[in-house]
Structure formats: C-alpha cells, structure tokens
Design a protein around this motif. Structure first.
Motif, PDB file in Angstrom:
ATOM      1  N   LEU A  20      17.738  31.613  23.123  1.00  0.00           N
ATOM      2  CA  LEU A  20      17.690  31.196  24.520  1.00  0.00           C
ATOM      3  C   LEU A  20      18.968  30.455  24.913  1.00  0.00           C
ATOM      4  O   LEU A  20      19.533  30.696  25.984  1.00  0.00           O
ATOM      5  N   ALA A  21      19.425  29.556  24.035  1.00  0.00           N
ATOM      6  CA  ALA A  21      20.644  28.799  24.331  1.00  0.00           C
ATOM      7  C   ALA A  21      21.859  29.716  24.429  1.00  0.00           C
ATOM      8  O   ALA A  21      22.734  29.517  25.284  1.00  0.00           O
ATOM      9  N   LYS A  67      19.923  22.348  32.794  1.00  0.00           N
ATOM     10  CA  LYS A  67      20.158  23.796  32.776  1.00  0.00           C
ATOM     11  C   LYS A  67      19.245  24.486  31.771  1.00  0.00           C
ATOM     12  O   LYS A  67      18.649  25.538  32.063  1.00  0.00           O
ATOM     13  N   PHE A  68      19.098  23.890  30.588  1.00  0.00           N
ATOM     14  CA  PHE A  68      18.294  24.494  29.524  1.00  0.00           C
ATOM     15  C   PHE A  68      16.805  24.416  29.854  1.00  0.00           C
ATOM     16  O   PHE A  68      16.082  25.416  29.807  1.00  0.00           O
ATOM     17  N   TYR A  69      16.341  23.240  30.210  1.00  0.00           N
ATOM     18  CA  TYR A  69      14.906  23.049  30.402  1.00  0.00           C
ATOM     19  C   TYR A  69      14.413  23.706  31.689  1.00  0.00           C
ATOM     20  O   TYR A  69      13.250  24.115  31.770  1.00  0.00           O
ATOM     21  N   ARG A  70      15.268  23.802  32.685  1.00  0.00           N
ATOM     22  CA  ARG A  70      14.875  24.514  33.895  1.00  0.00           C
ATOM     23  C   ARG A  70      14.539  25.971  33.575  1.00  0.00           C
ATOM     24  O   ARG A  70      13.569  26.538  34.084  1.00  0.00           O
ATOM     25  N   TRP A  71      15.353  26.575  32.713  1.00  0.00           N
ATOM     26  CA  TRP A  71      15.102  27.960  32.307  1.00  0.00           C
ATOM     27  C   TRP A  71      13.821  28.052  31.484  1.00  0.00           C
ATOM     28  O   TRP A  71      13.001  28.956  31.687  1.00  0.00           O
ATOM     29  N   LEU A  72      13.646  27.103  30.544  1.00  0.00           N
ATOM     30  CA  LEU A  72      12.422  27.101  29.727  1.00  0.00           C
ATOM     31  C   LEU A  72      11.183  26.997  30.608  1.00  0.00           C
ATOM     32  O   LEU A  72      10.201  27.728  30.427  1.00  0.00           O
ATOM     33  N   GLN A  73      11.222  26.083  31.564  1.00  0.00           N
ATOM     34  CA  GLN A  73      10.066  25.879  32.438  1.00  0.00           C
ATOM     35  C   GLN A  73       9.808  27.088  33.324  1.00  0.00           C
ATOM     36  O   GLN A  73       8.652  27.499  33.507  1.00  0.00           O
ATOM     37  N   ASN A 118      10.285  30.114  32.750  1.00  0.00           N
ATOM     38  CA  ASN A 118       9.751  31.228  31.968  1.00  0.00           C
ATOM     39  C   ASN A 118       8.575  30.814  31.076  1.00  0.00           C
ATOM     40  O   ASN A 118       8.165  31.571  30.191  1.00  0.00           O
ATOM     41  N   GLU A 119       8.074  29.594  31.292  1.00  0.00           N
ATOM     42  CA  GLU A 119       6.939  29.044  30.536  1.00  0.00           C
ATOM     43  C   GLU A 119       7.170  29.082  29.028  1.00  0.00           C
ATOM     44  O   GLU A 119       6.246  29.257  28.241  1.00  0.00           O
ATOM     45  N   MET A 120       8.421  28.886  28.638  1.00  0.00           N
ATOM     46  CA  MET A 120       8.763  28.828  27.222  1.00  0.00           C
ATOM     47  C   MET A 120       8.567  27.423  26.649  1.00  0.00           C
ATOM     48  O   MET A 120       8.739  27.221  25.446  1.00  0.00           O
ATOM     49  N   ASP A 121       8.244  26.466  27.489  1.00  0.00           N
ATOM     50  CA  ASP A 121       8.076  25.088  27.048  1.00  0.00           C
ATOM     51  C   ASP A 121       6.610  24.724  26.821  1.00  0.00           C
ATOM     52  O   ASP A 121       6.285  23.549  26.643  1.00  0.00           O
ATOM     53  N   GLU A 122       5.741  25.731  26.825  1.00  0.00           N
ATOM     54  CA  GLU A 122       4.310  25.478  26.660  1.00  0.00           C
ATOM     55  C   GLU A 122       3.870  25.834  25.242  1.00  0.00           C
ATOM     56  O   GLU A 122       4.019  26.977  24.795  1.00  0.00           O
TER      57      GLU A 122
END
Length: 409
Positions: free
Chosen positions: A118-119, A273-279, A281-285
């Motif tokens: 992802l990074a 920038k990183f966490y906005r993308w994670l959120q 795409n629901e990759m932070d759940e």
C-alpha cells in the motif's frame, strides 16, 4: 502442568517450560502453510519443513482462551475496534522499547507485506524507485516489482558473521527517483539488531533526500542473546518525521494466521496521506479476532515470551555446536533477534543447484534458499527456522549431516 491454565498460572519450573516447547504438535489437518506448500513448491511432500517463519510451538493458552471465550458468544457480526487494543500496544511499546507512541500516530493494517504494498502505491509513482538492502526478506523486492516500480539495490556488507550497512554504496545508488527505502529492523534473514548509530545515520541520509523509510519491525520483540531492538522512528527527529513503522505481535506469539498488524506514523503529512487511503478503502478495519488475540498477548504474554526466547537461544546454540562437531562445511551465523538462522554453506563449494540438491533431494529438508533473499548476496546460504522442538531440529541436522558426508565421498 505444562502450560498456562485459565487462571493464568504458569509452569513452576524450568523443566516445565522446556517440556512445553519440546512438545511435538501434529499440524496435519490444520491447513498450515509449512506442510501444505511442500508439494507445490518443492515437488515432493516427504521433506522436513524448517522454512516458513512461524513456530512449531503451541500458541499460548491465554490467547486460545481469549479467542474461545469470544467464540462462546456465537454471533460474529460487525464489530468496533476496542480502545484497549491501542492502549495495550502503546503500553507494550513503552515498556519493551522505551518509545512513547501516541494514539493518533497508529492504524491497523491488514498485514505488514500488504502495508508495504500500500505504501509503495501511495508514496511512489510508476516511474519512481524503491531501495532495498539485500540479502533481505524477499517481498521487499517482489512487492515493488509487482507494482511496477524499479528496485534499487544497496547490498549489505559482511562483517564477521553479520552485516553492516554500506553507506558509500547508498550514496552512489540513491538518485532523485528514489522515494522509499524499505528497512528490515531487525534484519531478516540474518537477525541483525541495527545499532542506534546506524539508524541515525540512515535517517539523516534519507531525510536529506526526501526518501521515506518503511521500517518493518515484525521481529522487534524477539531480540536474543542480550541484544536490544531499537525502533527506527525513536532514534531522532529525522527518523520520526520521515518514516512509517510496521509492527505486529504475530511472530512473537505464533498467531500469524490471525493478521494483527499496525502502522505507526508520527509525521502529520505522511500520516494523513497514508491513513486517508486506508480509511477510504476500509483497510484500517481489523478482523474480529485480531484485537482479542493482540490484547491477550500483550497483557499476559511477557513470561511466555521470555521462556520461548530462552528455548530459541538454546536451539541456536544447539545448531552451532552440532555444525561445529558434525558438519564442517556449514557455519551458522548467530542471530541477534528472532528464530531464523542464516547458514553459511559456502565452504561446501557447491553451485546453487548442487546446494539445493543437497538439502532437498539428499537431506530431505525444506529450508528457504538463500538466493531468494538476494541472488548474489544470498548465494551459498540457506535460512533455517529453529523455532521447533529440539527433537525435530536434531532430526533435521542429522539428515543434513548424513547428506553432507555422503556428498563428499
């Protein structure tokens, strides 16, 4: 008594602990990768698997008990991430690594290799480059390549059975297109705990050139033989403001199949920038069981971790003594962290294909081929996983010794 019980009482003697880790567990029928991948990857399923980086020790009972308690509530719908997940991690990092991490710096990620991928996509364009330091964990090369990025090699230098970073070479290869450097800290496959001086120097180099450091610290809780892990982002302002750290309890507590990884990003701009993308795409759940296992591990796991590492240290010593006495052409490099031993087989004077034939077809062993970590840098090496009961480890070494003896006649 051979393991923790529901009242969190531990074995009372060193012999009880040894008996726990000496227990051979039949993993057949569990779908484990270590055995299930033998036939597709090696073309035969009669090999003793000492390769993939999980342990043959039972996952600690206090983790199993926590998962079982949740299973008793037989409704597995959507869940929220408990606050305790974050406070437990923060306390563990403070206690074990003397690093004060803030809650807002952190996010769940669905696996560290996935996090690296992802990074790579978020912080580089297709015409930009990623630096790695071989010999190193092979996804560091495969993930950028698979995502269409060029990989730049900054090979490590050998230093009397370990490695050091080559900053002169790094100066030569790092051009304006290099946007990320993936750091293995502690190092895999050689188990190096990088010194503070080395990390500070690397941080200064990368900050000056706007190269973000991705620090994979999945083995951070497994320093052995008196060594200590130092989180990259903790060493200086340059490191803190120019890095993404990935950690997880999964190697230490043998729960890799549960996927419980997290990112730590102190810098506001990089984090946004990183966490906005994670959120988005629901990759932070997290999955249902990831926080449960993590909380149980970090709240109850210190005594188990300490005794597990003592057993691993004894297994490393066993490999060293065995090779010195029985396999003259193979020299184990002592790791400073984790349960992986880098076997230097170059004195056998075998070609790559001959070395594979020796281990696979003659010794009937499945180890990680050194060249997967770097074709040139890993030539003549094999990676051995010693997180297994001593009887299994001895069986593997006996098979290898017999194959070496037969090969030199």
């Amino acid at each position: 008594m051979s393991e923790y019980n529901n009242n969190k009482k531990s074995p009372v003697t060193a012999e009880d602990w040894k008996r726990m880790f000496d227990t051979v567990i039949d993993r057949s029928g569990s779908g484990d990768l270590k055995h299930g991948a033998l036939l597709p990857r090696w073309g035969r399923d009669d090999l003793l698997p000492l390769w993939v980086a999980d342990m043959d020790f039972a996952t600690p009972q206090f983790i199993t008990d926590a998962l079982r308690k949740r299973l008793d509530h037989s409704l597995f719908g959507y869940t929220v991430m408990p606050d305790e997940f974050w406070t437990t991690i923060i306390n563990w990092i403070r206690t074990h690594h003397q690093w004060e991490v803030k809650r807002q710096w952190m996010s769940f990620v669905p696996g560290i290799v996935k996090g690296i991928g992802l990074a790579v996509n978020i912080f580089t364009r297709p015409d930009e480059k990623v630096i790695i330091q071989p010999p190193v964990y092979h996804p560091f090369r495969l993930v950028p390549l698979g995502n269409g990025r060029e990989v730049v090699f900054n090979p490590l230098k050998e230093d009397n059975g370990t490695y050091e970073m080559d900053f002169d070479n790094l100066q030569r290869v790092a051009d304006d297109k290099c946007k990320l450097l993936i750091l293995c800290n502690p190092h895999n496959p050689a188990g190096v705990c990088w010194s503070r001086e080395t990390l500070v120097r690397l941080a200064d180099f990368c900050r000056e050139r706007n190269i973000i450091v991705i620090s994979d610290e999945i083995h951070c809780d497994m320093a052995i033989f008196g060594h200590k892990h130092i989180p990259f982002a903790s060493v200086s302002e340059a490191a803190r403001e120019n890095s993404i750290t990935f950690q997880a309890p999964t190697k230490t507590f043998n729960i890799a199949g549960l996927i419980s990884s997290y990112a730590i990003v102190p810098n506001n701009q990089i984090r946004a920038k990183f966490y906005r993308w994670l959120q988005a795409n629901e990759m932070d759940e997290a999955t249902l069981f990831a926080p449960i296992a993590t909380i149980a591990a970090f709240e109850n796991g210190e005594e188990w971790r300490r005794h597990m590492l003592e057993y691993v240290e004894d297994n490393v010593r066993f490999v060293e003594d065995y090779c010195r006495e029985n396999i003259k052409g193979i020299r184990p490099w002592r790791p400073q962290a984790s349960f992986l031993v880098w076997l230097d087989c170059r004195e056998l004077n075998l070609s790559h294909d001959e070395l594979l034939d020796l281990f696979i077809d003659k010794a009937h062993l499945a180890l990680n081929d050194g060249e997967m970590f770097g074709k040139k840098e890993g030539h003549g090496f094999m990676r051995l996983n010693v997180a297994t009961p001593r009887v299994i480890l001895k069986r593997g070494l006996d098979q290898l010794a017999a194959a070496v003896r037969a090969n030199v006649r």
